[in-house]
Design an enzyme around this catalytic site. Structure first.
Site, PDB file in Angstrom:
ATOM      1  N   ARG A 161      13.829  -1.225 -37.240  1.00 35.89           N
ATOM      2  CA  ARG A 161      12.950  -0.126 -37.627  1.00 35.89           C
ATOM      3  C   ARG A 161      13.520   0.912 -38.787  1.00 35.89           C
ATOM      4  O   ARG A 161      12.504   1.529 -39.427  1.00 35.89           O
ATOM      5  CB  ARG A 161      12.568   0.536 -36.221  1.00 35.89           C
TER       6      ARG A 161
ATOM      7  N   GLY B 251       3.838  -1.671 -28.332  1.00 33.96           N
ATOM      8  CA  GLY B 251       2.330  -1.178 -27.706  1.00 33.96           C
ATOM      9  C   GLY B 251       1.504  -0.901 -28.617  1.00 33.96           C
ATOM     10  O   GLY B 251       0.391  -1.148 -28.342  1.00 33.96           O
TER      11      GLY B 251
HETATM   12  N1  LIG Z   1      12.705  -8.803 -15.717  1.00 32.59           N
HETATM   13  C1  LIG Z   1      13.059  -7.664 -16.259  1.00 32.59           C
HETATM   14  N2  LIG Z   1      13.335  -6.649 -15.627  1.00 32.59           N
HETATM   15  C2  LIG Z   1      13.738  -5.607 -15.968  1.00 32.59           C
HETATM   16  N3  LIG Z   1      13.683  -5.294 -17.325  1.00 32.59           N
HETATM   17  C3  LIG Z   1      13.166  -6.262 -18.047  1.00 32.59           C
HETATM   18  C4  LIG Z   1      12.967  -7.729 -17.754  1.00 32.59           C
HETATM   19  N4  LIG Z   1      12.572  -8.613 -18.671  1.00 32.59           N
HETATM   20  C5  LIG Z   1      12.640  -7.775 -19.582  1.00 32.59           C
HETATM   21  N5  LIG Z   1      13.015  -6.494 -19.459  1.00 32.59           N
HETATM   22  C6  LIG Z   1      13.541  -5.504 -20.604  1.00 32.59           C
HETATM   23  O1  LIG Z   1      12.486  -5.050 -21.228  1.00 32.59           O
HETATM   24  C7  LIG Z   1      12.700  -4.390 -22.332  1.00 32.59           C
HETATM   25  C8  LIG Z   1      11.910  -4.396 -23.490  1.00 32.59           C
HETATM   26  O2  LIG Z   1      10.702  -4.141 -23.052  1.00 32.59           O
HETATM   27  P1  LIG Z   1       9.378  -3.259 -23.858  1.00 32.59           P
HETATM   28  O3  LIG Z   1       8.135  -3.308 -23.041  1.00 32.59           O
HETATM   29  O4  LIG Z   1      10.020  -1.955 -24.294  1.00 32.59           O
HETATM   30  O5  LIG Z   1       9.307  -4.199 -25.257  1.00 32.59           O
HETATM   31  P2  LIG Z   1       9.146  -3.869 -26.625  1.00 32.59           P
HETATM   32  O6  LIG Z   1       9.254  -5.215 -27.549  1.00 32.59           O
HETATM   33  O7  LIG Z   1      10.378  -2.889 -27.271  1.00 32.59           O
HETATM   34  O8  LIG Z   1       7.680  -3.086 -26.966  1.00 32.59           O
HETATM   35  P3  LIG Z   1       7.624  -1.627 -27.276  1.00 32.59           P
HETATM   36  O9  LIG Z   1       7.846  -1.554 -28.932  1.00 32.59           O
HETATM   37  O10 LIG Z   1       6.089  -1.544 -27.027  1.00 32.59           O
HETATM   38  O11 LIG Z   1       8.672  -0.746 -26.675  1.00 32.59           O
HETATM   39  C9  LIG Z   1      14.220  -5.011 -22.599  1.00 32.59           C
HETATM   40  O12 LIG Z   1      15.146  -3.796 -22.755  1.00 32.59           O
HETATM   41  C10 LIG Z   1      14.255  -6.064 -21.738  1.00 32.59           C
HETATM   42  O13 LIG Z   1      15.833  -5.882 -21.133  1.00 32.59           O
HETATM   43  O1  LIG Z   2       8.980   1.411 -28.836  1.00 31.49           O
HETATM   44  C1  LIG Z   2       7.861   1.886 -29.261  1.00 31.49           C
HETATM   45  O2  LIG Z   2       7.109   0.820 -28.783  1.00 31.49           O
HETATM   46  C2  LIG Z   2       7.253   2.797 -29.905  1.00 31.49           C
HETATM   47  O3  LIG Z   2       8.512   3.476 -30.500  1.00 31.49           O
HETATM   48  C3  LIG Z   2       6.812   3.860 -29.062  1.00 31.49           C
HETATM   49  O4  LIG Z   2       7.531   4.446 -27.904  1.00 31.49           O
HETATM   50  P1  LIG Z   2       6.912   4.875 -26.596  1.00 31.49           P
HETATM   51  O5  LIG Z   2       6.300   3.627 -25.926  1.00 31.49           O
HETATM   52  O6  LIG Z   2       7.983   5.397 -25.886  1.00 31.49           O
HETATM   53  O7  LIG Z   2       5.705   5.831 -26.836  1.00 31.49           O
END
Ligand SMILES: Nc1ncnc2c1ncn2[C@@H]1O[C@H](COP(=O)(O)OP(=O)(O)OP(=O)(O)O)[C@@H](O)[C@H]1O
Ligand SMILES: O=C(O)[C@H](O)COP(=O)(O)O
Length: 394
Positions: free
Chosen positions: A34, A376
């Protein structure tokens, strides 16, 4: 929408809202994707003689300074990548921010401390957000919105501040929107969406809309267990949104009615605790022990998901399939990434951790159609929702 090219930035203080929400291990940045994605806008502004004040959030601190969420390590990395010193303001919109902003010369860059250390940033109260936005506005002459990953947040630095300064949209936001448009305007079918990760309540809501656009939904990560529980399975101590069970039942019924396939794992890797060295084993979803938590999809599910991706023509993937940061629970995410690569589909991977997972597991970014900085945010864009951080730039 005005772009940076429409602004006269020379000698001006430009407030750039970026998404620098990177994964950290202590104060070590484990994936700087990022930060790299934020560089072109900052570099362009510097070249044109702007005084660049970058603002961003990190994690979800509770509206007060919290050292574990300090952006200080990010300032150092940003400086390395830009090849110049990045001044760091020890507060967000206080004395240090004002002094740092005032001291900038043309072409210099500063980073403010985590905007979420200020309660006004994420407040639901418009007046409170507005007061913080006023303090931000005093730091700069112009505003550039380039935090694509956060444009779905109605936050002071994303939504309220652009109303107080002449503003423009950043290049990253423009690029992201251009690519994601391909998924909303008549995507080639089958169109498959894979969802995982841990922000379960945030992301469950998008399923409602995805049921209207995608042909198939693959559910992995922490989201799995609310689905399994809704279908009557026991999920032990896995991540669970108990208050969403009825909603999820509704999704399952609607999917069946409308002929959208929701594919759930048939097995999961269940561990004694949330730790890499915890005893763990793959178990079928009807046999998750009460004292174990599911931390990845299992090998049979990896195969199933790969089959369901094989004929896809368009794929959007957000959220790791498991806790990929720990080697024993990285198999599902690795297998899903490989299945995307093996398919002939146009593939988009979105999300801070999803993109980090792809890179940390050694995949070549170029093997995917697009790696988005928004998780998100991308999902909400695909839902067709209004994005406050983009609307505010109009
Ligand atoms: N079964 C599970 N239990 C707990 N945590 C989990 C599980 N599967 C995945 N994760 C965790 O989910 C996290 C990522 O989730 P997240 O929803 O933040 O995705 P993202 O790709 O970062 O999307 P965003 O940019 O919206 O945050 C990782 O740190 C991973 O360890
Ligand atoms: O990791 C993300 O999806 C963005 O940085 C937004 O973070 P947030 O879900 O904590 O608002």
């Amino acid at each position: 929408m005005r772009t940076i090219d429409d602004l006269d930035v020379s000698g001006k203080r430009v407030f750039v809202r970026a998404d620098l929400n990177v994964p950290l291990d202590g104060d070590r940045i484990t994936d700087d994707g990022r930060i790299r994605a934020a560089l072109p806008t900052i570099e362009k502004l510097r070249e044109r003689g702007a005084r660049v004040i970058v603002a961003a959030h990190l994690g979800r601190p509770k509206g007060a300074p919290d050292p574990q969420y300090s952006l200080r390590p990010v300032a150092a990395r940003l400086g390395e990548l830009l090849g110049t010193e990045v001044a760091f303001a020890a507060d967000t919109a206080g004395e240090s921010a004002r002094a740092t902003s005032a001291a900038l010369a043309d072409g210099e860059v500063a980073l403010l401390e985590n905007v979420r250390f200020e309660p006004g940033e994420t407040s639901k109260d418009e007046t409170e957000r507005g007061e913080l936005a006023d303090r931000f506005a005093q730091l700069a002459d112009l505003y550039v919105g380039d935090a694509f990953g956060a444009v779905h947040r109605r936050h002071a630095s994303v939504y309220d501040l652009p109303g107080k300064l002449p503003h423009a949209v950043g290049g990253l936001v423009l690029t992201e929107v251009e690519v994601l448009k391909r998924l909303t305007e008549d995507p080639e079918r089958p169109y498959v969406v894979a969802l995982g990760g841990s922000k379960v309540s945030d992301k469950l809501a998008v399923i409602d809309n995805l049921l209207g656009t995608a042909d198939r939904l693959l559910i992995g990560g922490g989201m799995v267990f609310t689905f399994l529980k809704a279908k009557g399975y026991e999920v032990g101590s896995s991540l669970l949104e108990n208050d969403q069970l009825d909603t999820v039942r509704g999704y399952l019924e609607r999917a069946e009615r409308e002929g959208v396939e929701i594919v759930l794992p048939v097995d999961v890797v269940a561990a004694e605790k949330f730790a890499a060295d915890a005893p763990h084993a793959a178990v079928n979803v009807d046999a998750i022990p009460a004292d174990r938590m599911g931390l990845d999809i299992g090998p049979k599910s990896q195969e199933l998901f790969a089959e369901k991706l094989a004929d896809a023509r368009t794929v959007f993937w957000n959220g790791p399939m498991g806790v990929f940061e720990m080697a024993p629970y990285a198999g599902g995410t690795r297998a899903l990434a490989q299945a995307l690569i093996d398919s002939d589909a146009f593939t988009v991977v979105g999300g801070g951790d999803s993109a980090a997972a792809v890179r940390s597991l050694g995949f070549d970014e170029a093997a995917f159609g697009h790696i988005s900085t928004g998780g998100g945010a991308s999902l909400e864009y695909l839902e067709g929702k209004d994005l406050p951080g983009i609307d505010a730039l109009a």
